[in-house]
Design a protein around this motif. Structure first.
Motif, PDB file in Angstrom:
ATOM      1  N   ASP A 334       0.831  -1.208   0.000  1.00 42.64           N
ATOM      2  CA  ASP A 334       0.000   0.000   0.000  1.00 42.64           C
ATOM      3  C   ASP A 334       0.866   1.259   0.000  1.00 42.64           C
ATOM      4  O   ASP A 334       0.562   2.251  -0.690  1.00 42.64           O
ATOM      5  CB  ASP A 334      -0.916   0.019   1.229  1.00 42.64           C
ATOM      6  CG  ASP A 334      -2.001  -1.049   1.169  1.00 42.64           C
ATOM      7  OD1 ASP A 334      -2.213  -1.635   0.093  1.00 42.64           O
ATOM      8  OD2 ASP A 334      -2.629  -1.303   2.223  1.00 42.64           O
ATOM      9  N   THR A 335       1.945   1.228   0.780  1.00 41.77           N
ATOM     10  CA  THR A 335       2.811   2.398   0.912  1.00 41.77           C
ATOM     11  C   THR A 335       3.549   2.697  -0.384  1.00 41.77           C
ATOM     12  O   THR A 335       3.592   3.851  -0.847  1.00 41.77           O
ATOM     13  CB  THR A 335       3.814   2.188   2.060  1.00 41.77           C
ATOM     14  OG1 THR A 335       3.102   1.974   3.287  1.00 41.77           O
ATOM     15  CG2 THR A 335       4.730   3.392   2.224  1.00 41.77           C
ATOM     16  N   ILE A 336       4.143   1.670  -0.987  1.00 42.22           N
ATOM     17  CA  ILE A 336       4.862   1.871  -2.242  1.00 42.22           C
ATOM     18  C   ILE A 336       3.900   2.291  -3.351  1.00 42.22           C
ATOM     19  O   ILE A 336       4.210   3.179  -4.166  1.00 42.22           O
ATOM     20  CB  ILE A 336       5.625   0.600  -2.641  1.00 42.22           C
ATOM     21  CG1 ILE A 336       6.758   0.322  -1.640  1.00 42.22           C
ATOM     22  CG2 ILE A 336       6.188   0.721  -4.053  1.00 42.22           C
ATOM     23  CD1 ILE A 336       7.819   1.404  -1.585  1.00 42.22           C
ATOM     24  N   GLN A 337       2.731   1.693  -3.368  1.00 42.03           N
ATOM     25  CA  GLN A 337       1.738   2.082  -4.371  1.00 42.03           C
ATOM     26  C   GLN A 337       1.381   3.565  -4.231  1.00 42.03           C
ATOM     27  O   GLN A 337       1.336   4.300  -5.225  1.00 42.03           O
ATOM     28  CB  GLN A 337       0.485   1.217  -4.231  1.00 42.03           C
ATOM     29  CG  GLN A 337      -0.590   1.523  -5.272  1.00 42.03           C
ATOM     30  CD  GLN A 337      -1.872   0.760  -5.005  1.00 42.03           C
ATOM     31  OE1 GLN A 337      -2.487   0.891  -3.953  1.00 42.03           O
ATOM     32  NE2 GLN A 337      -2.267  -0.058  -5.970  1.00 42.03           N
ATOM     33  N   ALA A 338       1.134   4.016  -3.005  1.00 43.95           N
ATOM     34  CA  ALA A 338       0.775   5.416  -2.772  1.00 43.95           C
ATOM     35  C   ALA A 338       1.899   6.360  -3.193  1.00 43.95           C
ATOM     36  O   ALA A 338       1.656   7.410  -3.805  1.00 43.95           O
ATOM     37  CB  ALA A 338       0.427   5.622  -1.299  1.00 43.95           C
ATOM     38  N   CYS A 339       3.146   5.985  -2.890  1.00 42.56           N
ATOM     39  CA  CYS A 339       4.288   6.826  -3.277  1.00 42.56           C
ATOM     40  C   CYS A 339       4.421   6.908  -4.790  1.00 42.56           C
ATOM     41  O   CYS A 339       4.646   7.995  -5.356  1.00 42.56           O
ATOM     42  CB  CYS A 339       5.571   6.269  -2.663  1.00 42.56           C
ATOM     43  SG  CYS A 339       5.692   6.419  -0.869  1.00 42.56           S
ATOM     44  N   LEU A 340       4.285   5.774  -5.461  1.00 46.74           N
ATOM     45  CA  LEU A 340       4.463   5.752  -6.905  1.00 46.74           C
ATOM     46  C   LEU A 340       3.348   6.487  -7.636  1.00 46.74           C
ATOM     47  O   LEU A 340       3.575   7.085  -8.694  1.00 46.74           O
ATOM     48  CB  LEU A 340       4.547   4.304  -7.398  1.00 46.74           C
ATOM     49  CG  LEU A 340       5.832   3.550  -7.047  1.00 46.74           C
ATOM     50  CD1 LEU A 340       5.724   2.087  -7.446  1.00 46.74           C
ATOM     51  CD2 LEU A 340       7.047   4.190  -7.719  1.00 46.74           C
ATOM     52  N   GLN A 341       2.152   6.434  -7.095  1.00 48.44           N
ATOM     53  CA  GLN A 341       1.039   7.131  -7.739  1.00 48.44           C
ATOM     54  C   GLN A 341       1.269   8.637  -7.787  1.00 48.44           C
ATOM     55  O   GLN A 341       0.778   9.319  -8.696  1.00 48.44           O
ATOM     56  CB  GLN A 341      -0.265   6.812  -7.002  1.00 48.44           C
ATOM     57  CG  GLN A 341      -0.791   5.412  -7.265  1.00 48.44           C
ATOM     58  CD  GLN A 341      -1.977   5.047  -6.400  1.00 48.44           C
ATOM     59  OE1 GLN A 341      -2.206   5.654  -5.342  1.00 48.44           O
ATOM     60  NE2 GLN A 341      -2.732   4.040  -6.802  1.00 48.44           N
ATOM     61  N   LEU A 342       2.022   9.166  -6.837  1.00 52.07           N
ATOM     62  CA  LEU A 342       2.329  10.598  -6.817  1.00 52.07           C
ATOM     63  C   LEU A 342       3.649  10.920  -7.497  1.00 52.07           C
ATOM     64  O   LEU A 342       3.854  12.037  -7.982  1.00 52.07           O
ATOM     65  CB  LEU A 342       2.358  11.108  -5.378  1.00 52.07           C
ATOM     66  CG  LEU A 342       1.027  11.087  -4.634  1.00 52.07           C
ATOM     67  CD1 LEU A 342       1.224  11.534  -3.196  1.00 52.07           C
ATOM     68  CD2 LEU A 342       0.002  11.973  -5.321  1.00 52.07           C
ATOM     69  N   ALA A 343       4.562   9.947  -7.526  1.00 49.68           N
ATOM     70  CA  ALA A 343       5.912  10.220  -8.032  1.00 49.68           C
ATOM     71  C   ALA A 343       5.903  10.590  -9.510  1.00 49.68           C
ATOM     72  O   ALA A 343       6.559  11.555  -9.920  1.00 49.68           O
ATOM     73  CB  ALA A 343       6.816   9.011  -7.787  1.00 49.68           C
ATOM     74  N   ALA A 344       5.181   9.829 -10.324  1.00 47.65           N
ATOM     75  CA  ALA A 344       5.220  10.074 -11.775  1.00 47.65           C
ATOM     76  C   ALA A 344       4.705  11.465 -12.143  1.00 47.65           C
ATOM     77  O   ALA A 344       5.383  12.194 -12.883  1.00 47.65           O
ATOM     78  CB  ALA A 344       4.450   8.982 -12.508  1.00 47.65           C
ATOM     79  N   PRO A 345       3.533  11.875 -11.660  1.00 45.00           N
ATOM     80  CA  PRO A 345       3.085  13.234 -12.015  1.00 45.00           C
ATOM     81  C   PRO A 345       3.963  14.327 -11.426  1.00 45.00           C
ATOM     82  O   PRO A 345       4.106  15.401 -12.023  1.00 45.00           O
ATOM     83  CB  PRO A 345       1.653  13.297 -11.462  1.00 45.00           C
ATOM     84  CG  PRO A 345       1.560  12.216 -10.447  1.00 45.00           C
ATOM     85  CD  PRO A 345       2.482  11.141 -10.924  1.00 45.00           C
ATOM     86  N   LEU A 346       4.567  14.074 -10.278  1.00 43.84           N
ATOM     87  CA  LEU A 346       5.469  15.067  -9.694  1.00 43.84           C
ATOM     88  C   LEU A 346       6.700  15.241 -10.575  1.00 43.84           C
ATOM     89  O   LEU A 346       7.134  16.375 -10.856  1.00 43.84           O
ATOM     90  CB  LEU A 346       5.862  14.634  -8.274  1.00 43.84           C
ATOM     91  CG  LEU A 346       6.434  15.711  -7.344  1.00 43.84           C
ATOM     92  CD1 LEU A 346       6.347  15.259  -5.893  1.00 43.84           C
ATOM     93  CD2 LEU A 346       7.877  16.048  -7.673  1.00 43.84           C
ATOM     94  N   VAL A 347       7.274  14.115 -11.024  1.00 46.43           N
ATOM     95  CA  VAL A 347       8.444  14.177 -11.897  1.00 46.43           C
ATOM     96  C   VAL A 347       8.110  14.898 -13.198  1.00 46.43           C
ATOM     97  O   VAL A 347       8.852  15.768 -13.667  1.00 46.43           O
ATOM     98  CB  VAL A 347       8.976  12.757 -12.186  1.00 46.43           C
ATOM     99  CG1 VAL A 347       9.978  12.778 -13.342  1.00 46.43           C
ATOM    100  CG2 VAL A 347       9.631  12.179 -10.938  1.00 46.43           C
ATOM    101  N   ALA A 348       6.972  14.542 -13.784  1.00 45.11           N
ATOM    102  CA  ALA A 348       6.590  15.142 -15.064  1.00 45.11           C
ATOM    103  C   ALA A 348       6.325  16.638 -14.941  1.00 45.11           C
ATOM    104  O   ALA A 348       6.592  17.405 -15.883  1.00 45.11           O
ATOM    105  CB  ALA A 348       5.359  14.428 -15.623  1.00 45.11           C
TER     106      ALA A 348
END
Length: 458
Positions: A334-348
């Motif tokens: 759950d934690t990694i999923q939540a982090c990754l869901q935000l990481a991609a749009p933040l990077v972009a």
């Protein structure tokens, strides 16, 4: 009401405090779809082997579909006395079908049932993390063309070291997350082995077809030893480790961008939608998503340690301790999923602060190594070149100028062999263009790698 888990040997009911202590329905309810799928496959196998009739298998599968719809709608009452999701589903089946429902558990135990359900859940969860990692790689890759002309300082020991192209930085993270995806793929092979049919610990004397069930559930194979299968949680540990490595990569990236977003660095600006303000300082734009990504990595790493300690002293085969394997792994996913869901749009959506980067790129003598290698290419021994460049840098520092602004005659006082061609490698842009080795920040090599990754990630 009859409980499928308690037989006639018991002379009294379970103490209510034990029921509260032993329940797992509060966290294993998320396995219900996998449990129902596994039970339907098991029923169909029992019918194909003549252990139940085709009509009975059809009744069981139909009833299981109805139960799944109830669970989807949160309409099936959950009771602590039934302990876990597996007993809830079986009890609901028995309430609907009576003895036909009681036949479903033929040739299996909760031990292999739980292991199978959990393997299917982990398999799906790994696939979801892989998809999110791909999206994050694509987000970094999407920056490469737009940032192709930006030169950043690379650091070692958090001290400025050498100049690199911004896409070289983005490709570094793509490589890290690719190794994470490779670990997921490798881990998935060991997760994707069917436990169903080994029963409690020794197998079963009932003529079941484990291979048919494994194929029906899309497993790559079957576990080979009933004792090992009943006790095995290697697939949990390995999954937790894979998630732990992903967490460290995310945390390192978050830390770097937190530093880059400070006034002291001023390299990058995160989208305001991914930042928060201060309750008292109106000027603040805090990188909370990055900080929480860094912080949440501690939970994932802690969960790995919890799971390792959980199994370290267990004898063969099944022990109730293994019920405790799910909360830590669920939390890590759950934690990694939540982090990754935000990481991609933040990077972009982040913006490199080009003017600030350009204004400071010549600070720190990032071209010193390029000067040394220039001397080496001219035939000078590496150790002598290293010493002489150190002296030249010292001279530039005393004069408070860059190497490219240091007069040639001053450099020649330390290294008479130098001539005007040395200007070809001085300055961050020239230093970057001087690189040639594979894997380097050479513009040619970086462009090649970007092209390769565009094809791989398309």
């Amino acid at each position: 009401m009859e409980s499928p888990s308690r037989g006639g040997v018991f002379s009294e009911g379970t103490d209510s405090r034990v029921e509260q202590f032993a329940e797992s329905i509060s966290f294993d309810r998320r396995l219900y779809r996998h449990d129902i799928r596994g039970s339907k496959a098991h029923a169909q196998m029992l019918a194909s082997e003549g252990l139940i009739s085709n009509d009975e298998a059809e009744q069981i599968c139909t009833a299981l579909d109805e139960i799944e719809k109830q669970l989807d709608a949160d309409e099936l009452p959950l009771r602590i006395e039934l302990e876990d999701i597996h007993m809830h589903i079986e009890q609901a089946l028995i309430e609907r079908l009576g003895d036909v429902g009681r036949k479903l558990h033929t040739g299996r135990s909760r031990n292999d049932q739980v292991s199978t359900d959990f393997r299917m859940w982990v398999r799906d969860a790994l696939d979801d993390i892989d998809r999110l990692l791909l999206e994050l790689q694509q987000a970094f890759l999407s920056r490469c063309d737009a940032d192709a002309d930006v030169i950043l300082p690379a650091y070692t020991h958090l001290q400025r070291a050498q100049p690199v192209l911004a896409p070289h930085y983005w490709l570094a993270y793509i490589e890290k997350f690719e190794r994470d995806r490779q670990r997921i793929k490798d881990c998935r092979k060991r997760v994707n082995q069917c436990s169903l049919g080994v029963a409690a610990v020794a197998g079963t004397s009932i003529a079941i077809d484990r291979n048919a069930t494994a194929k029906s559930l899309d497993f790559e194979g079957m576990t080979a030893n009933s004792l090992d299968t009943s006790s095995d949680r290697d697939f949990v540990l390995e999954s937790a480790f894979v998630l732990g490595v992903i967490a460290t990569h995310l945390s390192g990236w978050a830390e770097e961008w937190i530093l880059w977003s400070t006034v002291e660095f001023g390299f990058i600006k995160s989208p305001h939608a991914f930042c928060t303000g201060s309750s008292i300082m109106p000027q603040k734009v805090n990188p909370d998503v990055l900080e929480l990504t860094r912080g949440k990595s501690a939970r994932v790493l802690g969960n790995l340690q919890t799971l390792m300690v959980l199994v370290k002293g267990l004898p063969l085969a099944y022990n109730r301790d293994l019920q405790e394997d799910k909360p830590p792994l669920f939390d890590s996913f759950d934690t990694i999923q939540a982090c990754l869901q935000l990481a991609a749009p933040l990077v972009a959506g982040a913006e490199l602060q080009r003017e600030r980067i350009s204004a400071s790129i010549e600070e720190g003598y990032l071209d010193a190594t390029s000067l040394m290698e220039f001397m080496i290419r001219k035939g000078m021994p590496q150790r002598r070149a290293h010493h002489l460049v150190g002296a030249i840098v010292g001279e530039a520092m005393r004069r408070r100028v860059t190497l490219s602004d240091l007069p040639l005659e001053v450099m020649q006082e330390h290294a008479p062999e130098l001539d005007a061609s040395v200007r070809e490698v001085l300055g961050s842009k020239q230093a970057v263009e001087a690189f040639v080795s594979e894997g380097s920040t050479s513009p040619k090599r970086v462009a090649q790698q970007v092209a390769i990754w565009k094809e791989r990630l398309s």
